[in-house]
Design a protein around this motif. Structure first.
Motif: not given
Length: 298
Positions: A268-284
């Motif tokens: 099972i190939q896993l991916h990390w999906q997140h908002w395109s508009t990021t913040t320092p906390a989300l980037d961390r």
């Protein structure tokens, strides 16, 4: 849009009642209702059902992700500027809601939580869901990031590969022996199967390779530890991540558990999906996820 109104809208969804959300904002119930009504008047749509628990309407689901992003960006901006202002709504922490599949949450994602333990300004809200469905929580705005099977980015999100979890079909040799015919062949229709949840299609997909669509008995065990233990005790066959297998299973030295060679491993190939508009906390958080996945996934 007024961010105080958006914050009230999000809290109503998260808390399930206007009363609980109003208590978090430290305002009266009537003042809270006025914020929701003002937001609905502004967008010209009913956004929330007046039920218990409160749920977003179809229009509300479309607004929910934008509302969460707006609040996160406002809180990050206030923090970076060292500004609280007079608003009682400003919180000293940033909330990151994420959707994680159970096997990841019980294994490699623990490394992410270990890193997060050193972050004094972030709180993480985890939603456990099967990796085939975590992207739904991104789509409806419940979370800002998710571990998912889906490589196609949800609208407004980025998708980044993490690695592979290899699952091995395993069963008790005694269980299989009880379901053999006179020629020694296993009757897979009669061998009990264990699923994590009713939405878990991984075992059914693997079993279809043997020409069996639905086994006679399917147990549901929504706990990784209970699931793996139940396979070990012979309740049914199941797919267990390679890094969770008991010692000796893959090499054929385990006293009872055997790999079902007819089915074979499932990658099972896993991916990390997140908002395109990021913040320092989300980037961390994203950086921590990639570090942990690179250590434990294939």
């Amino acid at each position: 849009m007024n961010t105080d109104h958006l914050r009230a809208f999000v809290l109503a969804v998260d808390e399930g009642t206007f009363e609980a959300a109003a208590a978090l904002l430290r305002i009266s119930g009537s003042a809270f209702s006025q914020r929701i009504k003002a937001l609905e008047k502004e967008v010209g749509q009913v956004l929330l059902t007046r039920t218990i628990p409160v749920k977003p309407t179809e229009s509300g689901e479309q607004l929910l992700r934008i509302a969460r992003q707006t609040i996160l960006l406002e809180d990050e901006a206030r923090r970076s500027l060292g500004f609280r202002g007079s608003s009682v709504n400003f919180r000293p922490t940033i909330t990151l809601a994420v959707a994680i599949n159970a096997d990841s949450l019980a294994s490699w994602f623990i490394r992410v939580l270990q890193e997060a333990a050193t972050w004094d300004d972030v709180e993480i809200h985890v939603h456990a869901e099967d990796q085939q469905h975590t992207d739904e929580l991104l789509r409806n705005g419940t979370v800002s990031a998710a571990v998912t099977e889906n490589p196609a980015p949800v609208t407004g999100c980025r998708a980044e590969p993490l690695g592979v979890i290899r699952y091995w079909p395993v069963a008790s040799a005694e269980l299989l022996d009880r379901h053999r015919d006179e020629q020694g062949a296993v009757d897979w229709q009669r061998v009990p199967q264990i699923d994590y949840s009713i939405r878990d299609a991984t075992q059914r997909t693997a079993l279809s390779r043997l020409g069996v669509s639905t086994p006679t008995i399917t147990h549901l065990l929504p706990s990784v530890q209970a699931y793996n233990a139940a396979v070990g005790h012979g309740l049914g066959w199941g797919l267990i991540p390679e890094f969770m297998l008991p010692e000796g299973v893959l090499g054929g030295q385990h006293p009872d558990l055997v790999v079902i060679s007819e089915i074979g491993p499932e990658d099972i190939q896993l991916h990390w999906q997140h908002w395109s508009t990021t913040t320092p906390a989300l980037d961390r958080l994203t950086e921590a996820v990639h570090r942990a996945a690179s250590r434990d996934l294939l």
